[in-house]
Design a protein around this motif. Structure first.
Motif, PDB file in Angstrom:
ATOM      1  N   ALA A   6       8.550  -3.312  19.661  1.00 30.62           N
ATOM      2  CA  ALA A   6       8.720  -2.031  20.356  1.00 30.62           C
ATOM      3  C   ALA A   6      10.198  -1.721  20.572  1.00 30.62           C
ATOM      4  O   ALA A   6      10.640  -0.581  20.393  1.00 30.62           O
ATOM      5  N   LEU A  16      11.830  -0.372  17.445  1.00 30.90           N
ATOM      6  CA  LEU A  16      11.531   0.999  17.032  1.00 30.90           C
ATOM      7  C   LEU A  16      12.665   1.950  17.368  1.00 30.90           C
ATOM      8  O   LEU A  16      12.867   2.957  16.693  1.00 30.90           O
ATOM      9  N   ASN A  17      13.429   1.621  18.411  1.00 31.07           N
ATOM     10  CA  ASN A  17      14.494   2.516  18.854  1.00 31.07           C
ATOM     11  C   ASN A  17      15.757   2.405  18.012  1.00 31.07           C
ATOM     12  O   ASN A  17      16.639   3.247  18.111  1.00 31.07           O
ATOM     13  N   THR A  63      13.599   5.800  10.580  1.00 32.09           N
ATOM     14  CA  THR A  63      12.204   5.934  10.184  1.00 32.09           C
ATOM     15  C   THR A  63      12.112   6.630   8.837  1.00 32.09           C
ATOM     16  O   THR A  63      13.037   7.303   8.392  1.00 32.09           O
ATOM     17  N   ASP A  91       9.761   9.240   6.492  1.00 32.10           N
ATOM     18  CA  ASP A  91       8.682  10.225   6.529  1.00 32.10           C
ATOM     19  C   ASP A  91       7.627   9.945   5.466  1.00 32.10           C
ATOM     20  O   ASP A  91       6.478  10.337   5.601  1.00 32.10           O
ATOM     21  N   CYS A 125       5.062   0.522  11.273  1.00 33.98           N
ATOM     22  CA  CYS A 125       4.894   1.465  12.380  1.00 33.98           C
ATOM     23  C   CYS A 125       6.196   2.206  12.654  1.00 33.98           C
ATOM     24  O   CYS A 125       7.264   1.598  12.741  1.00 33.98           O
ATOM     25  N   GLN A 126       6.077   3.519  12.802  1.00 30.01           N
ATOM     26  CA  GLN A 126       7.246   4.357  13.034  1.00 30.01           C
ATOM     27  C   GLN A 126       7.367   4.799  14.491  1.00 30.01           C
ATOM     28  O   GLN A 126       8.432   5.234  14.918  1.00 30.01           O
ATOM     29  N   THR A 127       6.278   4.705  15.239  1.00 30.54           N
ATOM     30  CA  THR A 127       6.279   5.157  16.631  1.00 30.54           C
ATOM     31  C   THR A 127       5.607   4.108  17.508  1.00 30.54           C
ATOM     32  O   THR A 127       4.873   3.236  17.027  1.00 30.54           O
ATOM     33  N   PHE A 128       5.842   4.232  18.798  1.00 32.51           N
ATOM     34  CA  PHE A 128       5.216   3.308  19.748  1.00 32.51           C
ATOM     35  C   PHE A 128       3.698   3.462  19.726  1.00 32.51           C
ATOM     36  O   PHE A 128       2.967   2.477  19.838  1.00 32.51           O
ATOM     37  N   ASP A 129       3.215   4.685  19.573  1.00 33.56           N
ATOM     38  CA  ASP A 129       1.765   4.911  19.530  1.00 33.56           C
ATOM     39  C   ASP A 129       1.135   4.192  18.338  1.00 33.56           C
ATOM     40  O   ASP A 129       0.044   3.618  18.451  1.00 33.56           O
ATOM     41  N   GLU A 130       1.807   4.237  17.194  1.00 32.37           N
ATOM     42  CA  GLU A 130       1.290   3.522  16.025  1.00 32.37           C
ATOM     43  C   GLU A 130       1.270   2.017  16.277  1.00 32.37           C
ATOM     44  O   GLU A 130       0.313   1.327  15.903  1.00 32.37           O
TER      45      GLU A 130
END
Length: 222
Positions: A53, A56-57, A61, A63, A77-82
């Motif tokens: 996590a 990710l920052n 990323t 597309d 994973c590109q986002t925290f939700d993913e």
């Protein structure tokens, strides 16, 4: 920071994460997260998720990520939700770790770290008799190493030392199911001829046995 992370001193990790150059800190954290996910002797899902996590920052990323069969068509994973959506899926987390490991290798060319992690995943596949997955991962990794490092000494040494593992995977598949993927055989023979690789007589004989078995099976099937 790696030492603090290893001993789970998260406040120190957080402090160093703020102080160190972001790219360097992120790569260290992500490598540790990969190890906590893949290395069966160091499994630590909570810390792995935490470091993934954090990472990710600090990464760029994509597309349009390329989806590979060897990673079961997962993407990093590109986002925290993913990331949180796969947190409780051990296999998906392993695929994410392998993808992160590959991205860092593409950027920095650290063959020893890259190789060690994917070999540990191969060990898991081998222990669970998933020999086709061992072969898939090794061939993919080898192709990547050739592209990234071209004709470097480390790449040639990897080639010489680990070619045996590819042949062993083929033998295990042959014993398990009676068949091996012909395209994998073609790739392996192309590597031998392209690089004028010196293959031991033992490996040559084993490859010949595999080819003969595949040929006999094809004749019987037809």
């Amino acid at each position: 920071m790696m030492l603090a992370a290893h001993y789970n001193l998260r406040p120190i990790v957080d402090l160093l994460f703020e102080l160190l150059p972001l790219d360097r800190a992120v790569d260290d954290l992500l490598r540790l997260a990969c190890r906590y996910t893949i290395d069966r002797h160091m499994l630590d899902g909570d810390n792995a998720f935490y470091f993934f996590a954090q990472g990710l920052n600090g990464k760029q990323t994509s597309d349009n990520p390329i989806l590979y069969e060897v990673y079961e068509f997962h993407h990093e994973c590109q986002t925290f939700d993913e990331l949180i959506s796969i947190q409780n899926d051990n296999n998906a987390m392993c695929m994410h770790a392998l993808l992160v490991n590959e991205r860092i290798f593409r950027q920095h060319g650290d063959i020893a770290i890259y190789f060690d992690l994917f070999e540990k995943q191969c060990d898991y596949y081998h222990d669970n008799q998933l020999f086709h997955r061992c072969l898939q991962l090794r061939i993919h990794a080898y192709q990547l190493i050739r592209r990234v490092q071209n004709d470097s000494y480390d790449q040639r040494r990897w080639h010489d030392n680990k070619f045996y593992s590819l042949v062993k995977d083929l033998q295990n598949m042959l014993r398990q199911s009676g068949v091996v993927p012909v395209d994998s055989l073609v790739i392996i023979f192309n590597w031998i001829f392209d690089q004028n690789m010196i293959v031991s007589t033992f490996l040559q004989l084993n490859l010949l046995k595999i080819v003969i078995c595949v040929s006999i099976y094809s004749v019987v099937q037809n």
